[in-house]
Design a protein around this motif. Sequence first.
Motif, short mmCIF file in Angstrom:
data_model
loop_
_atom_site.label_atom_id
_atom_site.label_comp_id
_atom_site.label_asym_id
_atom_site.label_seq_id
_atom_site.Cartn_x
_atom_site.Cartn_y
_atom_site.Cartn_z
N LYS A 240 -0.83 6.50 -6.07
CA LYS A 240 -2.23 6.93 -6.05
C LYS A 240 -2.66 7.29 -7.47
N ASP B 28 0.83 -1.21 0.00
CA ASP B 28 0.00 0.00 0.00
C ASP B 28 0.86 1.26 0.00
N SER C 193 -3.06 6.82 0.48
CA SER C 193 -2.72 5.51 1.04
C SER C 193 -3.90 5.04 1.87
N VAL C 194 -4.28 3.79 1.70
CA VAL C 194 -5.41 3.26 2.45
C VAL C 194 -5.10 3.21 3.94
N ARG D 76 -3.23 -1.77 -5.21
CA ARG D 76 -2.79 -1.34 -3.89
C ARG D 76 -2.19 -2.46 -3.05
N PHE D 77 -2.69 -3.69 -3.24
CA PHE D 77 -2.25 -4.76 -2.33
C PHE D 77 -1.64 -5.98 -3.02
N GLU E 37 -8.35 6.15 -0.03
CA GLU E 37 -7.19 6.22 -0.91
C GLU E 37 -7.22 7.48 -1.76
#
Length: 487
Positions: free
Chosen positions: A132, A127, A190-191, A147-148, A185
Amino acid sequence: MTAILGGGISGLSAAHYALENPKLAPLVILEASNRVGGWIRSIKQPDGTIFETGPRVIRANSHDLLNLIEELNLSSKVIPIKINHPAAKNRYIYTDNVLHCLPNSLKGIITRNTLLNRSLSSLLWNDFKATKVHKDDESIYSFVQRRFGKDVSEKMVAPILCGICGGDIHQLSAKSFMTNIFETEQKYGSVFMGLVQKKFSNILNIKKEKETKLGNTNKTQKVVKSNNTSLHLVERARKEKWSVWGLEGGFEKLPQTLAENITKRGVNIKMKHNCERITFNKNYVELIVNGNVEKYSHVISSLPAKNLANLIQKQHPELSKELYSIPTVTIAVVNLQFSENVLPIDAFGVLIPPKEEIPILGIIFDTCALPQNSKMTVLTVMMGGAWFEKYFGKCSSEEHLKMVAVKYTNQLLSINEDPKTYNVSILKDCIPQYIIGHAERLTRIHDYISAHKIPLALCGSSYHGVGVSHVILSAKEAVSNINQCMI
């Protein structure tokens, strides 16, 4: 006079909340079938065993639903499943020919797990280094993969969404299904960092609220007894650390009791009354019901969006097109009863990622969460969804569906016996799919209704959530919107 279209849980809930405003009376529910409850159905077998073809347990954070249960005097029927129960802790994913338990502890989060072959804490690094991307919306697959990691998207998120809505994450909207994470996000980049900042802000706000209330500490409050049965359900759920809960006698007890309650309070529930067309006139709404004309001042529709689209297509083709663009999937539900405890593990169930090319979505271990008889096992196999036609064609027999369910249940869970009895239900077009652009479509729908001053409110699973708690909240908000328009 207000017409409520549909006698499922959202339509019944809409009537329940509408009773609070006398200006909406009298209330009439028009239900096309011969029963209330919609997709919530509990089938009682001759030996007393209950097969659920729809929802069976609800998350404990569904406060509106717990309050409704309390209002209906169903508190004594609630069966809580606490966070330390196997059905709350153990949830399995079947992939690469192995059952993998999702991490359920701090140790499980920081150590390497067999499902991803890495720790969940590694998701933090993914992440942090992810770039972004400013987007109005994107697929769940794209968002999670970006993101993951691809493994999280395919092996973890994909099967979970299969269990929730039978949907394909390559088509489903991240903005509509993962609203909080997606918007975090977009705002923070960032989550995880965004969630930390939001958590910190919430703590500060709570602290300020407590300081504000210090001057009111002398006000008397009702003393809560130590006996947990005297606590409100929401407080009980928090104090006793419930994870989910069900209802004694089957979950259909909820819509049945709600229907009885609102009927006693003056709501007229008309069964086998099919609305065939809606025309909005200047001072009233004209409904064609079973070939007859009926007039109302307001309409609350809990029908699937596609069904409503057909009723208004002639007068409002633009709105009809938007409603019709919310797709649905068909789920086959096969309930299996075995005469003994045949499960090799205690858990809520197992889900299967689509990439495995196995024609079932998952298996729920009903009697692990809600025991019915210690000497038997009840399982529910879910099949189809976005892949119904791929695996079963447009027309598949109940016998074939049962055969497939038994085959893969035995294979995945190493069960070496046939079920004692079974039930097959084909739930056609039962779950709406929030595909990419769903949020924007809802905005256009509501803007159109508002701009044309149409006395129509929408609730149900087609719009803001497919879960029971979501549709009850949607009913509450639909009635609130009507009330505001009447001021």
